[in-house]
Enzyme design. Structure first.
Site, PDB file in Angstrom:
ATOM      1  CG  ASP A  52      -1.910   1.144   1.192  1.00  0.00           C
ATOM      2  OD1 ASP A  52      -2.990   0.956   0.613  1.00  0.00           O
ATOM      3  OD2 ASP A  52      -1.589   2.231   1.735  1.00  0.00           O
ATOM      4  CD  GLU A 104      -4.514   4.122  -1.385  1.00  0.00           C
ATOM      5  OE1 GLU A 104      -4.747   4.459  -0.225  1.00  0.00           O
ATOM      6  OE2 GLU A 104      -5.357   4.229  -2.311  1.00  0.00           O
ATOM      7  CB  THR A 127       8.604  -9.067  -9.326  1.00  0.00           C
ATOM      8  OG1 THR A 127       8.035  -8.312 -10.403  1.00  0.00           O
ATOM      9  CG2 THR A 127       8.090  -8.516  -8.002  1.00  0.00           C
ATOM     10  NE  ARG A 128      11.115 -14.844  -8.741  1.00  0.00           N
ATOM     11  CZ  ARG A 128      10.786 -15.978  -8.130  1.00  0.00           C
ATOM     12  NH1 ARG A 128      11.628 -16.991  -8.123  1.00  0.00           N
ATOM     13  NH2 ARG A 128       9.613 -16.104  -7.535  1.00  0.00           N
ATOM     14  CG  ASP A 177      -3.982   9.172 -12.180  1.00  0.00           C
ATOM     15  OD1 ASP A 177      -4.421   8.573 -11.186  1.00  0.00           O
ATOM     16  OD2 ASP A 177      -4.713   9.778 -13.001  1.00  0.00           O
ATOM     17  CG  HIS A 182      -7.302  13.312  -8.401  1.00  0.00           C
ATOM     18  ND1 HIS A 182      -7.459  12.278  -7.515  1.00  0.00           N
ATOM     19  CD2 HIS A 182      -8.144  14.296  -7.969  1.00  0.00           C
ATOM     20  CE1 HIS A 182      -8.353  12.581  -6.610  1.00  0.00           C
ATOM     21  NE2 HIS A 182      -8.790  13.814  -6.853  1.00  0.00           N
ATOM     22  CG  ASN A 187      -4.624  11.483  -5.206  1.00  0.00           C
ATOM     23  OD1 ASN A 187      -3.891  11.613  -6.173  1.00  0.00           O
ATOM     24  ND2 ASN A 187      -5.332  10.391  -4.990  1.00  0.00           N
TER      25      ASN A 187
END
Length: 595
Positions: free
Chosen positions: A454, A497, A485-486, A471, A467, A462
């Site tokens: 999170d 979020e 990551t793989r 984004d 916003h 925001n």
């Protein structure tokens, strides 16, 4: 209120003329295939195959009646057996000429050469018979040696008193089949007509000097005699319109039978052949005996006497029955019309209907081409049309398959991916998580871990920066997740979020290391907004999935509680479910494998 563009367009154009984007692509592909087929057509790469279709059309066409004014007197096997070995004494030919003169023959055409002198008395007798007939034609051959053309002719004492001469050169196609002859050859600046053409010229009342070449035709014109147009191919050759097979066309007579009939008539006996049958006929004399005649394959049969080529050419000329090529523009128009028809057929949605109508269009084209040949003797190309059909069907079908696959991929992506970050959405993630849980239940030695993440203080970001900035943060976080990551790991946006990652093959400690890498990457990013900069952080909860677990909500809930612990103990940190002071769960001891 203004109508939409598509509605306005449909008010002025039929619906089938309004093209979608995919239709415009199909139109471009059809044009490309048409251009490809046109280039192949211009290069004559498939000429031999086109010849085969012409031969097939000749075979399928009904046999035509030959001109009754033409007869052939054959130097056949029975004549050789009766008279002796060829060449014969020329007194035989003198007797034949007297017989034909008395019977009222219109012309006598020798499709043989008398280039060597024989007995002077017999040569003189033949020369006198030729002179008395006044209707005799002789063959000649145009020879080319070292680039120089010359004429091989009969003896001058024969040709000087003959009605005319003509060459018997033939121009077989690349496959060796006889389909055309040159009507005129030039030798030393002199136009030499083809033998049958010379006879036809005299019959029409023209001379070679009256001939002029006009594009794809030879035109005979002279004041007071009208005009005759003879179609030619692209090389100036005359296309032969084959009337039928050798044995079933023209009136055939044996040389020896005609001479015997004349002898019987002179003796007052009743001849076996009525010589009156030759009245007003053009009589060709040529060799058909075994080993003597020049064999030529034709579209109708593989062995055809060369004299038959001249007979058929004369028949075409006298009756003005010609084969006409569709020509360059005719073939291009046919290909263009076929391409347009295929374009509209390939717009059909059903592949079965498309295949059916493509076959229907192809058969219709072949039927029209055949009908044009049978009824009008127009030679419309077929092979290049078949190339166009097959190439168009292949290319447009391939395009349809590719576009369908791309559309399915796009729809799958829309159904499984988050539009903002490009990560998997929560629905697809849950499906993959369920599959992974079922997999480790079967392979209990396999590790799988789950990260729940999170973005910290996202609402404040925001509120402070807008916003759009929020984004941008989510996109950068997603980028950090993919980088940390793989390829086999599954990363998804869980909502708002929140993010989640499934790490196959990773135990809790390895998952914690991955989580720390992600946390550090997110914390290290600096965002620009206007004149200022800001950064953010992420909190992560990690847990390892036990092989005996089946409830997805419990697995996700445990990782979520670890995340909750991270959020409430300082944020920007990683908490594993096993070492959280608020967790009531401890990893179970490994269960023994089930028997």
């Amino acid at each position: 209120m203004d109508e939409p563009v598509s509605l306005r367009a449909s008010a002025f154009f039929p619906r089938f003329l309004i093209l979608s984007r995919s239709d415009r692509v199909r139109a471009v592909l059809c044009a490309a295939v048409f251009l490809f087929s046109f280039l192949v057509y211009r290069s004559n790469l498939l000429e031999r195959f086109e010849f085969e279709t012409y031969d097939l059309r000749c075979l399928l066409s009904p046999q035509e009646e030959a001109d009754p004014r033409i007869a052939v007197i054959e130097i056949s096997d029975d004549s050789v057996a009766a008279i002796g070995r060829w060449p014969w004494e020329r007194s035989w030919h003198a007797a034949l000429l007297r017989a034909l003169k008395e019977s009222g023959a219109r012309a006598v055409v020798f499709d043989v050469l008398f280039s060597e002198p024989s007995d002077p008395a017999k040569d003189a007798a033949l020369s006198q018979a030729i002179s008395e007939s006044g209707r005799v034609y002789f063959a000649e051959i145009v020879e080319t040696l070292f680039g120089q053309k010359s004429l091989l002719k009969s003896l001058p004492e024969f040709t000087s008193v003959a009605r005319g001469e003509g060459h018997i050169n033939v121009e077989p196609d690349a496959d060796g089949v006889m389909r055309r002859v040159p009507l005129v050859l030039e030798v030393g600046g002199v136009r030499v007509p083809q033998l049958a053409f010379k006879v036809a010229l005299d019959d029409f009342g023209f001379s070679v000097g009256d001939a002029r070449w006009d594009s794809d035709r030879l035109v005979l014109a002279s004041p007071g005699k009208g005009e005759v147009r003879i179609p030619l191919d692209g090389k100036g050759n005359f296309l032969i319109r084959w009337t039928g097979r050798w044995k079933t066309t023209f009136a055939h007579y044996s040389y020896v039978d005609v001479v015997k009939a004349y002898a019987d008539k002179v003796k007052g006996a009743v001849p076996e052949i009525r010589l009156e049958e030759f009245k007003d006929r053009i009589c060709f004399i040529g060799t058909t005996a075994s080993g003597l005649y020049d064999i030529r394959p034709t579209p109708l049969e593989p062995a055809y006497p060369a004299v038959g080529v001249n007979l058929t050419a004369l028949d075409n000329l006298l009756r003005r029955r010609f084969v006409r090529l569709a020509g360059f523009w005719g073939d291009v128009f046919a290909l263009a019309a076929l391409s347009i028809a295929l374009f509209f057929v390939m717009r059909l949605k059903s592949s079965l209907r498309t295949a059916f109508f493509v076959i229907l269009v192809t058969l219709a084209y072949l039927g029209v081409a055949m009908a044009f040949f049978i009824f009008f003797r127009w030679w419309v190309n077929v092979v290049y049309a078949l190339l166009l059909v097959s190439a168009t069907y292949f290319v447009l079908t391939l395009y349809s398959q590719i576009s369908t696959a791309m559309e399915k991929t796009r729809l799958f992506k829309l159904a499984t991916r988050d539009a903002l970050t490009g990560l998997y959405n929560v629905g697809h993630f849950r499906m993959l998580l369920k599959a992974e849980v079922e997999a480790i239940a079967l392979r209990r030695d396999r590790n799988v871990s789950l990260l729940m993440m999170d973005v910290d203080d996202f609402k404040k970001t925001n509120d402070a920066y807008g916003h759009l900035a929020g984004d941008a943060v989510l996109r950068e976080v997603a980028s950090a997740l993919k980088a940390g990551t793989r390829a086999l790991d599954i990363v998804a946006r869980y909502g708002g979020e929140e993010f989640v990652a499934l790490l196959p093959g990773a135990n809790l400690e390895e998952a914690r290391a991955v989580a720390e890498k992600i946390r550090a990457a997110v914390h290290g990013k600096v965002f620009q907004r206007g004149a200022g900069e800001f950064s953010t952080s992420i909190s992560i909860g990690a847990t390892q999935i036990d092989p005996d677990e089946k409830n997805l909500e419990e697995i996700i809930g445990r990782a979520d509680r670890a995340l909750y612990e991270a959020k409430h103990t300082g944020k920007n940190k990683v908490v594993a479910a096993s070492d959280s002071p608020r967790m009531d769960w401890r990893p179970a001891s490994p269960s023994p494998p089930k028997p």
